[in-house]
Design a protein around this motif. Structure first.
Motif, PDB file in Angstrom:
ATOM      1  N   THR A   1       0.816  -1.204   0.000  1.00  0.00           N
ATOM      2  CA  THR A   1       0.000   0.000   0.000  1.00  0.00           C
ATOM      3  C   THR A   1       0.855   1.261   0.000  1.00  0.00           C
ATOM      4  O   THR A   1       0.552   2.233  -0.697  1.00  0.00           O
ATOM      5  CB  THR A   1      -0.938   0.009   1.217  1.00  0.00           C
ATOM      6  N   ALA A   2       1.937   1.249   0.789  1.00  0.00           N
ATOM      7  CA  ALA A   2       2.838   2.395   0.816  1.00  0.00           C
ATOM      8  C   ALA A   2       3.455   2.627  -0.556  1.00  0.00           C
ATOM      9  O   ALA A   2       3.540   3.770  -1.033  1.00  0.00           O
ATOM     10  CB  ALA A   2       3.928   2.177   1.867  1.00  0.00           C
ATOM     11  N   VAL A   3       3.871   1.532  -1.202  1.00  0.00           N
ATOM     12  CA  VAL A   3       4.428   1.661  -2.552  1.00  0.00           C
ATOM     13  C   VAL A   3       3.369   2.173  -3.513  1.00  0.00           C
ATOM     14  O   VAL A   3       3.645   3.009  -4.384  1.00  0.00           O
ATOM     15  CB  VAL A   3       5.000   0.316  -3.030  1.00  0.00           C
ATOM     16  N   GLY A   4       2.121   1.695  -3.351  1.00  0.00           N
ATOM     17  CA  GLY A   4       1.038   2.168  -4.208  1.00  0.00           C
ATOM     18  C   GLY A   4       0.833   3.670  -4.097  1.00  0.00           C
ATOM     19  O   GLY A   4       0.642   4.361  -5.108  1.00  0.00           O
ATOM     20  N   ALA A   5       0.885   4.185  -2.866  1.00  0.00           N
ATOM     21  CA  ALA A   5       0.731   5.633  -2.673  1.00  0.00           C
ATOM     22  C   ALA A   5       1.887   6.400  -3.300  1.00  0.00           C
ATOM     23  O   ALA A   5       1.700   7.476  -3.882  1.00  0.00           O
ATOM     24  CB  ALA A   5       0.634   5.942  -1.183  1.00  0.00           C
ATOM     25  N   ILE A   6       3.092   5.833  -3.206  1.00  0.00           N
ATOM     26  CA  ILE A   6       4.261   6.476  -3.813  1.00  0.00           C
ATOM     27  C   ILE A   6       4.146   6.455  -5.340  1.00  0.00           C
ATOM     28  O   ILE A   6       4.519   7.417  -6.025  1.00  0.00           O
ATOM     29  CB  ILE A   6       5.563   5.781  -3.353  1.00  0.00           C
TER      30      ILE A   6
ATOM     31  N   LEU B  30      -6.151  -5.406  -4.213  1.00  0.00           N
ATOM     32  CA  LEU B  30      -7.019  -4.245  -4.108  1.00  0.00           C
ATOM     33  C   LEU B  30      -6.379  -3.094  -3.331  1.00  0.00           C
ATOM     34  O   LEU B  30      -6.480  -1.931  -3.740  1.00  0.00           O
ATOM     35  CB  LEU B  30      -8.333  -4.651  -3.443  1.00  0.00           C
ATOM     36  N   THR B  31      -5.720  -3.401  -2.204  1.00  0.00           N
ATOM     37  CA  THR B  31      -5.216  -2.308  -1.363  1.00  0.00           C
ATOM     38  C   THR B  31      -4.161  -1.440  -2.058  1.00  0.00           C
ATOM     39  O   THR B  31      -4.287  -0.207  -2.022  1.00  0.00           O
ATOM     40  CB  THR B  31      -4.681  -2.848  -0.028  1.00  0.00           C
ATOM     41  N   PRO B  32      -3.142  -2.007  -2.724  1.00  0.00           N
ATOM     42  CA  PRO B  32      -2.213  -1.106  -3.428  1.00  0.00           C
ATOM     43  C   PRO B  32      -2.866  -0.421  -4.623  1.00  0.00           C
ATOM     44  O   PRO B  32      -2.535   0.730  -4.933  1.00  0.00           O
ATOM     45  CB  PRO B  32      -1.070  -2.034  -3.865  1.00  0.00           C
ATOM     46  N   SER B  33      -3.808  -1.116  -5.280  1.00  0.00           N
ATOM     47  CA  SER B  33      -4.495  -0.505  -6.424  1.00  0.00           C
ATOM     48  C   SER B  33      -5.322   0.689  -5.976  1.00  0.00           C
ATOM     49  O   SER B  33      -5.315   1.755  -6.615  1.00  0.00           O
ATOM     50  CB  SER B  33      -5.396  -1.538  -7.109  1.00  0.00           C
ATOM     51  N   LEU B  34      -6.042   0.518  -4.864  1.00  0.00           N
ATOM     52  CA  LEU B  34      -6.825   1.625  -4.332  1.00  0.00           C
ATOM     53  C   LEU B  34      -5.928   2.765  -3.866  1.00  0.00           C
ATOM     54  O   LEU B  34      -6.291   3.942  -3.991  1.00  0.00           O
ATOM     55  CB  LEU B  34      -7.701   1.143  -3.172  1.00  0.00           C
ATOM     56  N   ALA B  35      -4.757   2.413  -3.330  1.00  0.00           N
ATOM     57  CA  ALA B  35      -3.821   3.453  -2.899  1.00  0.00           C
ATOM     58  C   ALA B  35      -3.378   4.304  -4.082  1.00  0.00           C
ATOM     59  O   ALA B  35      -3.266   5.534  -3.980  1.00  0.00           O
ATOM     60  CB  ALA B  35      -2.615   2.819  -2.213  1.00  0.00           C
TER      61      ALA B  35
END
Length: 414
Positions: free
Chosen positions: A107-112, A397-402
């Motif tokens: 998720t952190a990587v997704g936000a980045i 889903l969580t990194p995609s949503l991020a």
């Protein structure tokens, strides 16, 4: 204004680290505390020490990747740092609310990535490597779990025993002026070896957790022009881990909310070794990856391999037409192939303060692969495919949503 944002960023980072420390301590030291090998304060102290060691060594590589390699460090303004940490904390909240091991790393990587896409500075080549590792590492864990469960676990289960002591493993003789430690007199040589193994693996798990998770808490605050140096970031992350370890981690065993809690201690140690090793290797190469994903993949593979012993390999590859699907289960780890032979205590038994049935002193033969036993096809213990789909869906889903949620936020702010 900037000083206030920096303070907010540090507070959010501590919140993330606090939750990571609370959950990771319980997973790493659950078997050791439940078996009364160490006390909860001792477990918390050991977790902090080895998490610091992991974060201070190989964890630096992950911090470097997340703070300056996925996007340039200059992109992490105080506002951007707070937003990334916010989505990381949100992943922890989702994980706790739905009881699914959502990955804070992913998720952190997704936000980045959302920040990189909005600013046009995303390192696409590096992201290809990271995503490839996210796909390959769970498959490796799953494959190792299958091999161990199908060919090795039944033999280990017969000869490796773990004892739940009524009193603590290490006692103190206070009859003299200086208290003298001594080993519980009820411990056999086999108990001593098994107990030390549990503690060593717990420390190794803590090392891996520190290596992979320190970046999740502080990477946005570290880097060129960042609020913290790498050393300061590591110390802040481990400080936050410690807060969680000495507080909310005490309730982890009482909650019994993690998949690993219903595993026998032997299975949980195998899962810990495989998952921690994969994550430590990835952390060494600076690749942020999820310890929760690796351990859960190993659990599924181990249960699948354990249950598959009742089926010859050709039948697994080519199912018999008209036969019902043979659903492989993590629950197969809590059944025994030998009639009337209970398995060792699970972490859940310990958490609920239940005494598991005593094992027979007679060690039975392990049935050959393909020879069905009375507990081989226990439908109640089979893995629920819907649960597996839910877990995998949350991983995606969580990194995609991020990414989807952070991208418009960064477009608006940049």
């Amino acid at each position: 204004m900037m000083s206030l944002l920096i303070i907010v960023g540090v507070v959010v980072a501590v919140f993330v680290g606090f939750n990571i420390g609370g959950s990771s301590t319980g997973v790493a030291f659950g078997p050791a505390v439940g078996s009364r090998l160490v006390r909860k304060p001792t477990a918390a102290a050991l977790f902090v020490v080895f998490a610091l060691l992991g974060a201070w060594t190989v964890g630096r590589n992950v911090i470097d990747t997340m703070s300056s390699s996925i996007v340039p460090a200059s992109q992490f303004t105080p506002v951007a740092s707070v937003i990334v940490l916010f989505f990381t904390g949100l992943a922890l909240l989702i994980s706790n609310l739905y009881g699914v091991p959502a990955s804070t790393s992913m998720t952190a990587v997704g936000a980045i990535v959302g920040l990189g896409l909005a600013s046009g500075t995303l390192n696409q080549a590096l992201m290809f490597i990271i995503i490839s590792a996210w796909i390959v590492s769970p498959l490796v864990c799953f494959g190792i779990g299958i091999g161990v469960g199908r060919y090795v676990y039944p033999y280990l289960d017969r000869y490796v025993a773990f004892t739940k002591f009524t009193l603590q493993f290490i006692q103190l003789d206070r009859s003299g002026t200086v208290p003298r430690p001594y080993i519980n007199p009820n411990a056999s040589p086999q108990d001593i070896v098994g107990s030390l193994l549990v503690i060593v693996i717990a420390c190794y798990m803590a090392f891996s957790a520190g290596a992979s998770n320190a970046a999740n808490a502080v990477a946005p605050l570290v880097g060129e022009g960042g609020s913290l140096t790498v050393d300061q970031g590591v110390l802040l992350a481990v400080f936050a881990f410690g807060l969680g370890s000495f507080t909310i981690a005490r309730r982890t065993l009482e909650t019994v909310g993690n998949e690993i809690t219903e595993l026998p201690i032997l299975a949980s140690l195998i899962v810990s070794i495989v998952g921690a090793t994969i994550i430590t290797i990835l952390s060494y190469f600076g690749i942020p990856a999820s310890l929760a994903v690796s351990t859960t993949s190993t659990i599924i593979g181990l249960g699948w391999g354990r249950a598959s012993r009742a089926v010859p390999l050709p039948k697994l590859v080519t199912p018999t037409p008209g036969s019902s699907d043979f659903e492989m289960a993590t629950g197969a780890l809590v059944t025994s192939r030998a009639e009337d032979l209970p398995v060792g205590p699970t972490i859940g038994d310990i958490a609920r303060q239940e005494d598991p049935p005593e094992k027979s002193e007679e060690i039975p033969d392990v049935p050959d692969i393909g020879a069905e036993g009375p507990a081989d096809l226990d439908e109640e213990s089979l893995f629920n495919p819907a649960a597996a789909k839910r877990i995998v869906t949350m991983w995606v889903l969580t990194p995609s949503l991020a990414i989807l949620a952070s991208y418009p936020v960064f477009v608006f702010l940049l």
